[in-house]
Design an enzyme around this catalytic site. Structure first.
Site: not given
Ligand code: CP
Length: 308
Positions: A59-60, A87, A109, A137
């Site tokens: 999603r993100t 590496k 992320r 998040h």
């Molecule tokens: N909600 C969320 O962060 O989903 P993903 O891990 O798929 O990005």
């Protein structure tokens, strides 16, 4: 023009209420645009954005990418699994090499809490935290609160319970900061072993009993059990967790009122939610995903306005 009080989006705890309201107002405009036949605007033409994903995401990652493309930005996608990180290259070397390609904004992320804060102190670009370990998040919390505001008109005074693995959840922490800043009453529910020791400092109520929590709330935000972040098992089995804290349609029908169900995804169907709940009219789950694009467009647009 209104502007954010920050140059990076590292976590909700660094924002002010005015920042959140500005992001929502900007997202309202972008949501109208992305529902028109021509969904693209030139707002970020000549801005280059790198999406750096050191941990899995559906999603993100895709939501940021489509938000960037709707704003006409140039987009670089990096996945650590197919990179020179394998590496032995360090995070700073990796990012500085990407920045040498004239990147303006970094969306990252990372599995380590604090990775985005570390990056913001050591590189010359604006950073957006797309989830850092068990820390924060922020865009998930913003899209969750925005979805509540869209459904109920406002977030203030709503009773919202976050259910499940609060201990390992960056979504829970960012949601608690965001919802409380917007005036909601926030509780958590789940096994005590999945609650952080600093729960009292967060200013939330605790329910051990799911039925009591659901009867109290207007909205239940249900989280996934994050087995990948547990060194030791903190409850007997997924089956037992599901028996005590899982939500199925029969549980909803026994309540004294209708409630809204939210989930950040990915769902473990049959563990925290059954499909008849996840796919029901109570569920806001796909609205959350839709709103994620408008929220991320707003964040990217507002931060890009602060670039030199
Ligand atoms: N909600 C969320 O962060 O989903 P993903 O891990 O798929 O990005």
């Amino acid at each position: 023009m209104d502007s954010l009080s920050v140059n990076h989006l590292l976590g909700i705890k660094y924002l002010k209420r005015n920042d959140i309201e500005l992001i929502f107002k900007t997202a309202d405009n972008f949501k109208k645009i992305i529902n028109q036949p021509i969904k693209k605007v030139p707002s970020l033409r000549d801005v280059t954005i790198a999406n750096l994903f050191f941990e899995n995401s559906t999603r993100t990652k895709l939501s940021f990418e489509i938000a960037e493309k709707r704003l006409s930005a140039d987009v670089l996608n990096f996945s650590s699994a197919a990179s020179s990180v394998k590496k032995g290259e360090t995070l700073l070397d990796t990012v500085n090499n990407i920045l040498a390609m004239k990147v303006d904004l970094v969306v990252m992320r990372h599995p380590n809490p604090g990775a985005s804060v570390f990056l913001s102190r050591n590189i010359d670009a604006s950073i957006i935290n797309a989830g850092d370990g068990t820390h924060e998040h922020p865009t998930q919390a913003l899209l969750d609160a925005y979805s509540i505001r869209e459904k109920y008109g406002e977030v203030s005074d709503k009773n919202i319970v976050i259910i499940g693995d609060i201990l390992h959840s960056r979504v829970a922490l960012s949601n608690i900061y965001c919802l409380k800043m917007l005036g909601a009453n926030v509780s958590v529910c789940g096994p005590m072993t999945l609650m952080p020791k600093y729960l009292d400092d967060l200013g939330v109520n605790y329910f051990s009993n799911l039925k009591e929590a659901l009867n109290w709330c207007d909205i239940a935000n249900v989280l996934r059990i994050q087995l990948e972040r547990q060194d030791v098992q903190l409850f007997p089995s997924l089956r037992e967790y599901s028996n005590v804290y899982g939500i199925n349609y029969a549980v909803l029908e026994k309540l004294n009122k209708e409630i809204t169900i939210m989930h950040p995804g990915p769902i473990n169907r049959g563990v925290e939610l059954t499909s008849d709940v996840a796919d029901s009219s109570h569920s806001l789950i796909l609205d959350q995903v839709e709103n994620g694009v408008a929220i991320r467009m707003a964040v990217l647009f507002l931060l890009s306005n602060k670039l030199n």
